[in-house]
Scaffold this motif. Structure first.
Motif, PDB file in Angstrom:
ATOM      1  N   ILE A 216      11.396   7.897  -3.395  1.00  0.00           N
ATOM      2  CA  ILE A 216      10.701   6.737  -3.952  1.00  0.00           C
ATOM      3  C   ILE A 216       9.912   7.081  -5.201  1.00  0.00           C
ATOM      4  O   ILE A 216       9.923   6.343  -6.185  1.00  0.00           O
ATOM      5  N   ARG A 217       9.226   8.190  -5.201  1.00  0.00           N
ATOM      6  CA  ARG A 217       8.304   8.532  -6.275  1.00  0.00           C
ATOM      7  C   ARG A 217       8.957   9.435  -7.323  1.00  0.00           C
ATOM      8  O   ARG A 217       9.847  10.229  -7.014  1.00  0.00           O
ATOM      9  N   ILE A 218       8.448   9.312  -8.563  1.00  0.00           N
ATOM     10  CA  ILE A 218       8.952  10.135  -9.663  1.00  0.00           C
ATOM     11  C   ILE A 218       7.796  10.619 -10.525  1.00  0.00           C
ATOM     12  O   ILE A 218       6.715  10.046 -10.531  1.00  0.00           O
ATOM     13  N   LEU A 219       8.056  11.691 -11.276  1.00  0.00           N
ATOM     14  CA  LEU A 219       7.182  12.146 -12.355  1.00  0.00           C
ATOM     15  C   LEU A 219       7.860  11.778 -13.669  1.00  0.00           C
ATOM     16  O   LEU A 219       9.017  12.118 -13.893  1.00  0.00           O
ATOM     17  N   THR A 220       7.149  11.062 -14.526  1.00  0.00           N
ATOM     18  CA  THR A 220       7.749  10.643 -15.787  1.00  0.00           C
ATOM     19  C   THR A 220       6.687  10.617 -16.881  1.00  0.00           C
ATOM     20  O   THR A 220       5.595  11.174 -16.706  1.00  0.00           O
ATOM     21  N   ILE A 299       7.384  11.202   1.225  1.00  0.00           N
ATOM     22  CA  ILE A 299       6.196  11.950   1.627  1.00  0.00           C
ATOM     23  C   ILE A 299       5.151  10.965   2.134  1.00  0.00           C
ATOM     24  O   ILE A 299       4.853   9.967   1.474  1.00  0.00           O
ATOM     25  N   LYS A 300       4.614  11.231   3.295  1.00  0.00           N
ATOM     26  CA  LYS A 300       3.625  10.321   3.878  1.00  0.00           C
ATOM     27  C   LYS A 300       2.372  10.272   3.007  1.00  0.00           C
ATOM     28  O   LYS A 300       1.940  11.279   2.457  1.00  0.00           O
ATOM     29  N   SER A 301       1.807   9.093   2.862  1.00  0.00           N
ATOM     30  CA  SER A 301       0.613   8.924   2.049  1.00  0.00           C
ATOM     31  C   SER A 301      -0.626   9.309   2.840  1.00  0.00           C
ATOM     32  O   SER A 301      -0.607   9.371   4.072  1.00  0.00           O
ATOM     33  N   GLY A 302      -1.718   9.547   2.111  1.00  0.00           N
ATOM     34  CA  GLY A 302      -2.973   9.937   2.750  1.00  0.00           C
ATOM     35  C   GLY A 302      -3.211  11.423   2.600  1.00  0.00           C
ATOM     36  O   GLY A 302      -2.311  12.245   2.804  1.00  0.00           O
ATOM     37  N   GLY A 303      -4.436  11.770   2.229  1.00  0.00           N
ATOM     38  CA  GLY A 303      -4.777  13.180   2.071  1.00  0.00           C
ATOM     39  C   GLY A 303      -4.327  13.728   0.740  1.00  0.00           C
ATOM     40  O   GLY A 303      -3.719  13.038  -0.087  1.00  0.00           O
ATOM     41  N   GLU A 304      -4.643  14.986   0.495  1.00  0.00           N
ATOM     42  CA  GLU A 304      -4.279  15.626  -0.759  1.00  0.00           C
ATOM     43  C   GLU A 304      -2.827  16.065  -0.738  1.00  0.00           C
ATOM     44  O   GLU A 304      -2.255  16.342   0.317  1.00  0.00           O
TER      45      GLU A 304
END
Length: 411
Positions: A216-220, A299-304
């Motif tokens: 789901i997530r990307i670095l751009t 990746i589950k959300s929450g925390g560092e």
């Protein structure tokens, strides 16, 4: 004393660009409902510097009043052939037209042109232009069933064999719709523009890349790809064979587009294309400097969260290693630097990556996502630089001017 004034429509002449400056275009309109689109089409051509004159069939005037095209072009509309022999004046052997653009063209008109039948002002203009070797471009518009008729298909192929260009149609909703004004104008610019890049293959990277973190997530980054798109369009106008590798979409039938998301995908696509032969590589994309090992599931959300980044191999370095004689142009974007520092860093990249040209810009205040920019062009042969401020189309034109000079100097 009589004072002659330009028609108010002509006040917009050249407002967008000078790509059609000095060109005379006859816009021939036939009896399709798409005729209503020609008012804005005429004005778009004028905005690029063209002089536009309209000729209409009787059927076209049932759909669009000739006064509308008088307003759109700033000139009286030709609705019949008179003793002034208008078809010869514009499209004869010494005619003043640079192009006859038939838009929209019905199946009936296409059939008449194929058979040399001249029973409307438009078909008379067409026969005269084809016989005089004046460029003709046809923009079909009709129902899809009519477009699919074998006789219509044969007529189109026959006319193409005469060197006549066709633009579109766009098949949607059971209709062979007239091409967009944007596409029509671009093809006209290619027909009437500079042929300096004819036969040349240009490969352009554009926009941002995206490195997956998980599904789901990307670095751009914030690069919009506007400069790369303008470079592709300008190279196409100059008759180059253009391929662009990016995550965006141009949608021009004449430009090959390759979708590449990550830095590695973009590098792989570029090296694969270069293997087919290329004259110029323009690396305008803001390619990621770092990547990571992507998670297979979200990746589950929450925390560092700690991400371990690793450097990405430079595309321009790989291209130079494999193709030492290729003409390569790169880009150098910085923020918070003085002009001297920007130019120093750009020159360092130019030399270490063995580039033929580099375009430097400080993007802290403009450039990323904006429609204009301020750039500096440097080459190994020059001790100075070329400074350009303007729209990204203006900048693209200036860059291709310099690259064309570099190609010529290599002969």
């Amino acid at each position: 004393m009589q004072i002659m004034r330009d028609h108010p429509t002509l006040w917009i002449k050249g407002n967008t660009s000078a790509s059609l400056k000095g060109k005379t275009i006859v816009l021939a309109v036939t009896g399709s409902i798409a005729a209503v689109r020609t008012v804005e089409l005429a004005r778009e051509l004028i905005r690029r510097g063209a002089d536009v004159y309209a000729v209409m069939s009787e059927a076209a005037s049932w759909i669009l009043n000739p006064m509308a095209l008088h307003y759109a072009t700033g000139h009286e509309v030709m609705t019949r052939i008179t003793g002034a022999v208008e078809h010869v004046e514009f499209c004869g052997m010494s005619g003043k037209a640079d192009l006859l653009l038939i838009a929209p063209a019905t199946a009936n008109t296409i059939g008449k042109i194929a058979s040399g039948i001249d029973d409307t002002p438009v078909t008379t203009f067409a026969t005269t232009a084809i016989g005089s070797n004046i460029p003709v471009m046809i923009v079909p518009a009709m129902h899809e069933a009519m477009y699919n008729h074998p006789a219509v298909a044969e007529n189109i192929e026959m006319i193409k064999c005469w060197g006549v260009g066709f633009i579109g149609p766009d098949i949607k909703e059971g209709i062979a719709k007239i091409a967009s004004n944007e596409d029509i104008v671009l093809q006209v610019e290619r027909q009437l523009g500079s042929k300096e890049l004819a036969g040349r293959r240009l490969l352009i990277t554009s926009g941002s890349t995206a490195e997956p973190i998980d599904p789901i997530r990307i670095l751009t980054n914030r690069a919009s790809g506007k400069t790369g798109v303008e470079l592709a369009l300008e190279a196409y106008r100059r008759c180059a064979e253009v391929t662009i590798v990016h995550r965006n979409r141009i949608g021009c039938a004449g430009i090959k587009e390759i979708y590449a998301e990550s830095a590695s995908q973009m590098t792989e696509a570029v090296l694969e294309e270069l293997a087919y032969g290329c004259d110029i590589l323009i690396s305008a994309a803001a390619i990621a400097d770092y990547t990571l090992n992507s998670a297979d599931t979200k990746i589950k959300s929450g925390g560092e969260l700690t991400l371990h980044l690793k450097p990405v191999a430079k595309l321009i370095n790989k291209a130079r290693d494999e193709y030492p004689d290729l003409l390569i142009a790169g880009f150098k974007a910085e923020t918070g630097t003085s002009l001297d520092e920007l130019l120093e860093r750009a020159m360092h990249t130019l030399e270490t990556s063995k580039l033929n040209m580099i375009v430097a810009n400080e993007v802290g205040s403009r450039g990323i996502g904006t429609d204009d920019n301020e750039v500096y062009i440097l080459t190994p042969e020059d001790t100075g630089y070329i400074h350009i401020i303007g729209s990204k189309r203006v900048i693209a034109s200036a860059l291709l001017d310099e690259l064309s000079h570099l190609l010529i100097s290599r002969k």
